[in-house]
Design a protein around this motif. Structure first.
Motif, PDB file in Angstrom:
ATOM      1  N   GLU A   1       0.812  -1.218   0.000  1.00  0.00           N
ATOM      2  CA  GLU A   1       0.000   0.000   0.000  1.00  0.00           C
ATOM      3  C   GLU A   1       0.844   1.267   0.000  1.00  0.00           C
ATOM      4  O   GLU A   1       0.328   2.348   0.220  1.00  0.00           O
ATOM      5  N   GLY A   2       2.120   1.153  -0.229  1.00  0.00           N
ATOM      6  CA  GLY A   2       3.007   2.308  -0.249  1.00  0.00           C
ATOM      7  C   GLY A   2       4.336   1.985   0.403  1.00  0.00           C
ATOM      8  O   GLY A   2       4.545   0.875   0.899  1.00  0.00           O
ATOM      9  N   PRO A   3       5.245   2.964   0.423  1.00  0.00           N
ATOM     10  CA  PRO A   3       6.591   2.723   0.956  1.00  0.00           C
ATOM     11  C   PRO A   3       6.614   2.278   2.423  1.00  0.00           C
ATOM     12  O   PRO A   3       7.407   1.418   2.796  1.00  0.00           O
ATOM     13  N   ARG A   4       5.759   2.835   3.257  1.00  0.00           N
ATOM     14  CA  ARG A   4       5.741   2.459   4.679  1.00  0.00           C
ATOM     15  C   ARG A   4       5.351   0.983   4.843  1.00  0.00           C
ATOM     16  O   ARG A   4       5.996   0.238   5.573  1.00  0.00           O
ATOM     17  N   HIS A   5       4.299   0.585   4.154  1.00  0.00           N
ATOM     18  CA  HIS A   5       3.841  -0.808   4.219  1.00  0.00           C
ATOM     19  C   HIS A   5       4.911  -1.740   3.643  1.00  0.00           C
ATOM     20  O   HIS A   5       5.148  -2.828   4.159  1.00  0.00           O
TER      21      HIS A   5
ATOM     22  N   ILE B   1      13.381 -10.693  -4.796  1.00  0.00           N
ATOM     23  CA  ILE B   1      12.071 -10.071  -4.944  1.00  0.00           C
ATOM     24  C   ILE B   1      10.946 -11.110  -4.955  1.00  0.00           C
ATOM     25  O   ILE B   1       9.855 -10.852  -4.485  1.00  0.00           O
ATOM     26  N   GLY B   2      11.212 -12.299  -5.431  1.00  0.00           N
ATOM     27  CA  GLY B   2      10.186 -13.338  -5.476  1.00  0.00           C
ATOM     28  C   GLY B   2      10.056 -14.133  -4.190  1.00  0.00           C
ATOM     29  O   GLY B   2       9.101 -14.882  -4.018  1.00  0.00           O
ATOM     30  N   ASN B   3      11.010 -13.970  -3.285  1.00  0.00           N
ATOM     31  CA  ASN B   3      11.006 -14.752  -2.054  1.00  0.00           C
ATOM     32  C   ASN B   3      10.630 -13.951  -0.814  1.00  0.00           C
ATOM     33  O   ASN B   3      10.595 -14.489   0.281  1.00  0.00           O
ATOM     34  N   VAL B   4      10.388 -12.663  -0.974  1.00  0.00           N
ATOM     35  CA  VAL B   4       9.907 -11.826   0.119  1.00  0.00           C
ATOM     36  C   VAL B   4       8.503 -11.370  -0.290  1.00  0.00           C
ATOM     37  O   VAL B   4       8.330 -10.763  -1.336  1.00  0.00           O
ATOM     38  N   LEU B   5       7.525 -11.703   0.535  1.00  0.00           N
ATOM     39  CA  LEU B   5       6.134 -11.422   0.196  1.00  0.00           C
ATOM     40  C   LEU B   5       5.456 -10.588   1.266  1.00  0.00           C
ATOM     41  O   LEU B   5       5.842 -10.600   2.433  1.00  0.00           O
ATOM     42  N   THR B   6       4.431  -9.877   0.847  1.00  0.00           N
ATOM     43  CA  THR B   6       3.545  -9.200   1.784  1.00  0.00           C
ATOM     44  C   THR B   6       2.331 -10.095   1.986  1.00  0.00           C
ATOM     45  O   THR B   6       2.057 -10.972   1.165  1.00  0.00           O
ATOM     46  N   MET B   7       1.624  -9.881   3.073  1.00  0.00           N
ATOM     47  CA  MET B   7       0.481 -10.742   3.382  1.00  0.00           C
ATOM     48  C   MET B   7      -0.547  -9.950   4.164  1.00  0.00           C
ATOM     49  O   MET B   7      -0.269  -8.850   4.635  1.00  0.00           O
ATOM     50  N   SER B   8      -1.727 -10.517   4.298  1.00  0.00           N
ATOM     51  CA  SER B   8      -2.748  -9.895   5.134  1.00  0.00           C
ATOM     52  C   SER B   8      -2.234  -9.882   6.566  1.00  0.00           C
ATOM     53  O   SER B   8      -1.576 -10.828   6.995  1.00  0.00           O
ATOM     54  N   PRO B   9      -2.517  -8.813   7.317  1.00  0.00           N
ATOM     55  CA  PRO B   9      -2.025  -8.731   8.696  1.00  0.00           C
ATOM     56  C   PRO B   9      -2.419  -9.962   9.514  1.00  0.00           C
ATOM     57  O   PRO B   9      -3.548 -10.427   9.468  1.00  0.00           O
ATOM     58  N   GLU B  10      -1.432 -10.502  10.217  1.00  0.00           N
ATOM     59  CA  GLU B  10      -1.622 -11.731  10.979  1.00  0.00           C
ATOM     60  C   GLU B  10      -0.836 -11.631  12.277  1.00  0.00           C
ATOM     61  O   GLU B  10       0.299 -11.156  12.275  1.00  0.00           O
ATOM     62  N   LEU B  11      -1.415 -12.075  13.364  1.00  0.00           N
ATOM     63  CA  LEU B  11      -0.727 -12.043  14.645  1.00  0.00           C
ATOM     64  C   LEU B  11       0.311 -13.145  14.692  1.00  0.00           C
ATOM     65  O   LEU B  11       0.001 -14.313  14.453  1.00  0.00           O
ATOM     66  N   ARG B  12       1.554 -12.780  14.944  1.00  0.00           N
ATOM     67  CA  ARG B  12       2.650 -13.746  15.060  1.00  0.00           C
ATOM     68  C   ARG B  12       3.402 -13.452  16.344  1.00  0.00           C
ATOM     69  O   ARG B  12       3.517 -12.311  16.761  1.00  0.00           O
ATOM     70  N   VAL B  13       3.967 -14.463  16.939  1.00  0.00           N
ATOM     71  CA  VAL B  13       4.764 -14.287  18.146  1.00  0.00           C
ATOM     72  C   VAL B  13       6.221 -14.220  17.729  1.00  0.00           C
ATOM     73  O   VAL B  13       6.736 -15.144  17.109  1.00  0.00           O
TER      74      VAL B  13
ATOM     75  N   TRP C   1      15.023  -2.123  -5.072  1.00  0.00           N
ATOM     76  CA  TRP C   1      14.405  -2.575  -6.318  1.00  0.00           C
ATOM     77  C   TRP C   1      12.901  -2.298  -6.294  1.00  0.00           C
ATOM     78  O   TRP C   1      12.342  -1.748  -7.236  1.00  0.00           O
ATOM     79  N   THR C   2      12.268  -2.678  -5.199  1.00  0.00           N
ATOM     80  CA  THR C   2      10.817  -2.524  -5.106  1.00  0.00           C
ATOM     81  C   THR C   2      10.422  -1.055  -5.033  1.00  0.00           C
ATOM     82  O   THR C   2       9.462  -0.637  -5.685  1.00  0.00           O
TER      83      THR C   2
ATOM     84  N   GLU D   1       4.429   1.907  -8.179  1.00  0.00           N
ATOM     85  CA  GLU D   1       3.638   2.881  -8.935  1.00  0.00           C
ATOM     86  C   GLU D   1       3.377   4.111  -8.053  1.00  0.00           C
ATOM     87  O   GLU D   1       2.967   3.960  -6.899  1.00  0.00           O
ATOM     88  N   PRO D   2       3.603   5.312  -8.554  1.00  0.00           N
ATOM     89  CA  PRO D   2       3.306   6.508  -7.742  1.00  0.00           C
ATOM     90  C   PRO D   2       1.807   6.600  -7.485  1.00  0.00           C
ATOM     91  O   PRO D   2       0.993   6.262  -8.347  1.00  0.00           O
TER      92      PRO D   2
END
Length: 148
Positions: A22-26, A53-65, A140-141, A146-147
């Motif tokens: 959703e942008g640079p911060r996310h 770039i193919g091995n680091v992914l974003t995901m829906s927020p999830e609680l992790r310990v 790279w990302t 996209e602006p």
């Protein structure tokens, strides 16, 4: 000769490429959370060796310990992960390997490994090489986002 075994891992979490952040911060949050995952893998005795770039992914927020090691993650939802352990090596089994023989994603390779590869010098993959790869993934990302 290295022996590999075909295997599949099914996980409940569905990831998306970093371009869908959703942008640079996310984006930076996702990469930081993937670095925490990388650390957890390292503490379990493994080194990833193919941060790209193919091995680091974003995901829906999830609680992790994340334990006590990363107090800044306490109470935050995890939005990034690292996947694809094809080239992961047991950290205590590390030995001298020429970078030519080791398969990595070239644009995200650390400068040290590139230098050794260019000079055809034997070297080993170090955890700092993976951390530098996270830097290259970030740049790279950011360059391809996209602006808004």
């Amino acid at each position: 000769m290295e022996h590999r075994y075909h295997s599949r891992t099914l996980i409940k979490t569905i990831g998306q490429d970093l371009y869908s952040t959703e942008g640079p911060r996310h984006l930076m949050q996702a990469i930081l959370h993937a670095i925490v995952g990388h650390w957890n893998l390292f503490e379990a005795g493994w080194l990833h060796c193919d941060v790209s770039i193919g091995n680091v992914l974003t995901m829906s927020p999830e609680l992790r310990v994340s334990g006590q090691k990363f107090p800044w993650t306490k109470g935050t939802l995890c939005v990034g992960m690292i996947i694809d352990y094809d080239h992961a090596i047991k950290w205590d089994d590390i030995h001298m390997v020429t970078t030519i023989q080791k398969t990595v994603t070239w644009p995200f390779m650390s400068c040290r490994l590139v230098e050794h590869w260019m000079q055809k010098k034997p070297t080993f993959h170090h955890p700092l090489d993976d951390l530098e790869s996270f830097l290259w993934v970030s740049l790279w990302t950011l360059a391809h986002l996209e602006p808004e």
